[in-house]
Write an enzyme that holds these catalytic residues in place. Structure first.
Site, PDB file in Angstrom:
ATOM      1  N   HIS A 182      -3.445  -5.439   0.818  1.00 32.94           N
ATOM      2  CA  HIS A 182      -2.865  -5.880   2.092  1.00 32.94           C
ATOM      3  C   HIS A 182      -2.869  -7.403   2.170  1.00 32.94           C
ATOM      4  CE1 HIS A 182      -2.415  -1.980   4.078  1.00 32.94           C
ATOM      5  NE2 HIS A 182      -3.431  -1.629   3.328  1.00 32.94           N
TER       6      HIS A 182
ATOM      7  N   CYS B 122       0.840  -1.196   0.000  1.00 36.00           N
ATOM      8  CA  CYS B 122       0.000   0.000   0.000  1.00 36.00           C
ATOM      9  C   CYS B 122       0.885   1.260   0.000  1.00 36.00           C
ATOM     10  CB  CYS B 122      -0.996  -0.045   1.152  1.00 36.00           C
ATOM     11  SG  CYS B 122      -2.372   1.114   0.974  1.00 36.00           S
TER      12      CYS B 122
ATOM     13  N   GLU C 186      -1.545  -9.204   4.333  1.00 27.95           N
ATOM     14  CA  GLU C 186      -1.489  -9.647   5.730  1.00 27.95           C
ATOM     15  C   GLU C 186      -2.857  -9.813   6.386  1.00 27.95           C
ATOM     16  OE1 GLU C 186      -1.269  -5.098   5.921  1.00 27.95           O
ATOM     17  OE2 GLU C 186      -0.676  -6.678   4.541  1.00 27.95           O
TER      18      GLU C 186
END
Length: 183
Positions: free
Chosen positions: A161, A73, A163
């Site tokens: 993202h 990002c 994660e």
């Protein structure tokens, strides 16, 4: 053991990046983005997401450490801006589930996700123009440049993202980055 340092750009998911790497058996640490580059000992770096470009600390200097870098990002946007690309306001803004089309099946970071994947991403700001030497590796209906790579320089970035649980193949992105760092 492979060591990957996560650079904290003060994003809300930074701790999840460190955890994802630890869960994959990587020695990892999260350090503030004002840490002097000479104090960083790593086989690779993750430039985390964060709130804005005014708080990126020494991220530009970390790009010169001669180790692979994954920008997530804001981290992607830092790489683009520092190396001659451009970043601007996204048309969509905010967080959303997004279907991403993988454009380069040979890309070592995200090629294995082809032909497409579902991700969780923020598009308040996004890369508008690639830096020289980079390949456009993913796109979506929401954002033209969802990912980019410069394999020769070891620099990679995704707008989304990997994660977070909402990203379907996020763990695979980290596994691929670990493979890059081990080569």
């Amino acid at each position: 053991m492979t060591r990957i340092v996560v650079i904290d750009n003060h994003g809300q998911f930074t701790h999840l990046e460190g955890r994802a790497l630890r869960d994959l058996g990587v020695d990892t640490d999260i350090v503030d983005n004002d840490t002097p580059p000479e104090e960083i000992d790593a086989d690779g770096l993750v430039l985390s997401g964060g709130p804005d470009m005014d708080r990126i600390g020494r991220c530009a200097q970390y790009l010169e450490l001669d180790v692979p870098v994954l920008g997530i990002c804001l981290g992607l946007q830092v790489i683009a801006t520092e190396l001659g690309g451009s970043v601007g306001e996204g048309d969509y803004g905010g967080y959303a589930d997004v279907d991403v089309e993988i454009l380069d099946e040979d890309d070592p970071l995200i090629g294995s996700l082809a032909p497409d994947t579902r991700v969780w991403a923020s598009h308040a700001d996004e890369v508008k123009e690639l830096p020289e030497g980079f390949t456009h590796t993913a796109t979506s209906d929401v954002c033209g440049i969802e990912a980019m790579s410069n394999v020769d320089a070891g620099l990679y970035g995704v707008q989304w993202h990997p994660e977070v649980a909402h990203t379907e193949q996020g763990e695979e992105v980290f596994e691929n980055f670990i493979d890059i760092c081990e080569q």
